[in-house]
Write a protein that holds these residues in place. Structure first.
Motif, mmCIF file in Angstrom:
data_model
loop_
_atom_site.group_PDB
_atom_site.id
_atom_site.type_symbol
_atom_site.label_atom_id
_atom_site.label_comp_id
_atom_site.label_asym_id
_atom_site.label_seq_id
_atom_site.Cartn_x
_atom_site.Cartn_y
_atom_site.Cartn_z
ATOM 1 N N ARG A 297 0.831 -1.214 0.000
ATOM 2 C CA ARG A 297 0.000 0.000 0.000
ATOM 3 C C ARG A 297 0.858 1.253 0.000
ATOM 4 N NH1 ARG A 297 -5.109 -0.033 3.681
ATOM 5 N NH2 ARG A 297 -5.643 1.581 2.192
ATOM 6 N N LEU A 298 1.978 1.217 0.721
ATOM 7 C CA LEU A 298 2.889 2.365 0.698
ATOM 8 C C LEU A 298 3.452 2.567 -0.705
ATOM 9 C CD1 LEU A 298 4.848 1.959 4.060
ATOM 10 C CD2 LEU A 298 3.073 3.641 3.527
ATOM 11 N N ALA A 299 3.839 1.468 -1.345
ATOM 12 C CA ALA A 299 4.390 1.559 -2.700
ATOM 13 C C ALA A 299 3.363 2.133 -3.673
ATOM 14 C CB ALA A 299 4.870 0.187 -3.169
ATOM 15 N N LYS A 300 2.100 1.690 -3.565
ATOM 16 C CA LYS A 300 1.046 2.216 -4.441
ATOM 17 C C LYS A 300 0.822 3.705 -4.232
ATOM 18 C CE LYS A 300 -1.457 -2.067 -5.156
ATOM 19 N NZ LYS A 300 -2.637 -2.874 -4.844
ATOM 20 N N ALA A 301 1.081 4.176 -2.998
ATOM 21 C CA ALA A 301 0.925 5.600 -2.697
ATOM 22 C C ALA A 301 2.203 6.384 -3.008
ATOM 23 C CB ALA A 301 0.552 5.784 -1.228
ATOM 24 N N GLY A 302 3.257 5.687 -3.461
ATOM 25 C CA GLY A 302 4.505 6.352 -3.793
ATOM 26 C C GLY A 302 5.303 6.792 -2.578
ATOM 27 N N VAL A 303 5.141 6.066 -1.460
ATOM 28 C CA VAL A 303 5.792 6.438 -0.201
ATOM 29 C C VAL A 303 6.893 5.440 0.118
ATOM 30 C CG1 VAL A 303 5.443 6.804 2.277
ATOM 31 C CG2 VAL A 303 3.637 7.437 0.657
ATOM 32 N N GLN A 304 8.101 5.930 0.336
ATOM 33 C CA GLN A 304 9.190 5.088 0.804
ATOM 34 C C GLN A 304 9.056 4.954 2.322
ATOM 35 O OE1 GLN A 304 12.877 6.852 -0.430
ATOM 36 N NE2 GLN A 304 12.407 6.659 -2.592
ATOM 37 N N PRO A 305 9.092 3.726 2.855
ATOM 38 C CA PRO A 305 8.874 3.534 4.291
ATOM 39 C C PRO A 305 9.785 4.375 5.186
ATOM 40 C CG PRO A 305 8.844 1.428 3.173
ATOM 41 C CD PRO A 305 9.261 2.451 2.152
ATOM 42 N N ASP A 306 11.041 4.562 4.793
ATOM 43 C CA ASP A 306 11.954 5.342 5.629
ATOM 44 C C ASP A 306 11.674 6.841 5.568
ATOM 45 O OD1 ASP A 306 12.866 5.481 2.981
ATOM 46 O OD2 ASP A 306 14.942 5.777 3.607
ATOM 47 N N LYS A 307 10.778 7.261 4.686
ATOM 48 C CA LYS A 307 10.399 8.666 4.564
ATOM 49 C C LYS A 307 9.003 8.927 5.133
ATOM 50 C CE LYS A 307 13.963 10.058 2.120
ATOM 51 N NZ LYS A 307 14.980 10.870 2.732
ATOM 52 N N ALA A 308 8.412 7.931 5.793
ATOM 53 C CA ALA A 308 7.056 8.067 6.323
ATOM 54 C C ALA A 308 7.079 8.294 7.828
ATOM 55 C CB ALA A 308 6.235 6.823 5.993
ATOM 56 N N ALA A 309 6.076 8.991 8.319
ATOM 57 C CA ALA A 309 5.899 9.222 9.750
ATOM 58 C C ALA A 309 4.407 9.359 10.015
ATOM 59 C CB ALA A 309 6.631 10.481 10.190
ATOM 60 N N CYS A 310 4.022 9.109 11.239
ATOM 61 C CA CYS A 310 2.633 9.271 11.651
ATOM 62 C C CYS A 310 2.561 10.355 12.723
ATOM 63 C CB CYS A 310 2.077 7.962 12.206
ATOM 64 S SG CYS A 310 1.968 6.646 10.983
#
Length: 175
Positions: free
Chosen positions: A72-85
């Motif tokens: 789901r992150l990949a489909k949203a174009g988000v690299q996991p190490d660049k994500a935060a909540c």
């Protein structure tokens, strides 16, 4: 110990019809190991400086996290190490995002896409607004609850301007 599973009816329209797919979802807790297709995204929070002068700073809240599917992150174009909540505080983005809702931020996307929602560090305050580019290197901050929160305009790079942390790509709202 095997965790209970719950049947959740997830609405997913098929390309050529109105049929719905039903998916089984496993209920997990913080002690459940990550699956190979999952990643934990850390939480950001506001903290007051030690001097107690009323100033705050946005930092990572070590230990607190949310799980997301790598797919789901990949489909949203988000690299996991660049994500935060983070947790949204306040009513400025209602009715789109309610007070207390968790949000996910793509820290890899700090360029402005007009009308998209962004997380901002504004003098240490964590804010969430829709952003719009304006001529002469200015930006417009818009709240969805415009009756209570008027638009704001800033010169990018000015000391009073907010710093863009990233684009909000996910939020959760319970009604």
């Amino acid at each position: 110990m095997e965790l209970p599973t719950a049947e959740i009816r997830e609405l997913q329209p098929r390309p050529y019809g109105n049929d719905l797919d039903i998916h089984d979802i496993e209920i997990t807790d913080e002690n459940t190991p990550l699956m190979p297709h999952e990643v934990e995204i850390p939480f950001l929070r506001e903290v007051e400086f030690a001097a107690g002068d009323g100033r705050t700073q946005v930092i990572e809240n070590h230990g607190a996290s949310m799980r997301f599917s790598l797919d789901r992150l990949a489909k949203a174009g988000v690299q996991p190490d660049k994500a935060a909540c983070a947790t949204l505080s306040g009513t400025s983005m209602e009715t789109t995002i309610m007070d207390g809702s968790p949000i996910a931020i793509n820290r890899g996307c700090t360029h402005i896409i007009d009308g998209k929602i962004y997380a901002l560090d504004h003098g240490g305050m964590l804010r969430v607004k829709r952003l719009y580019r304006l001529p002469l290197n200015r930006i417009r901050l818009v709240s969805d609850n415009a009756d209570e929160y008027p638009e704001e305009t800033y010169m990018l790079g000015h000391e009073d301007a907010p710093r863009i942390l990233g684009r909000v790509f996910w939020w959760e709202v319970f009604d």
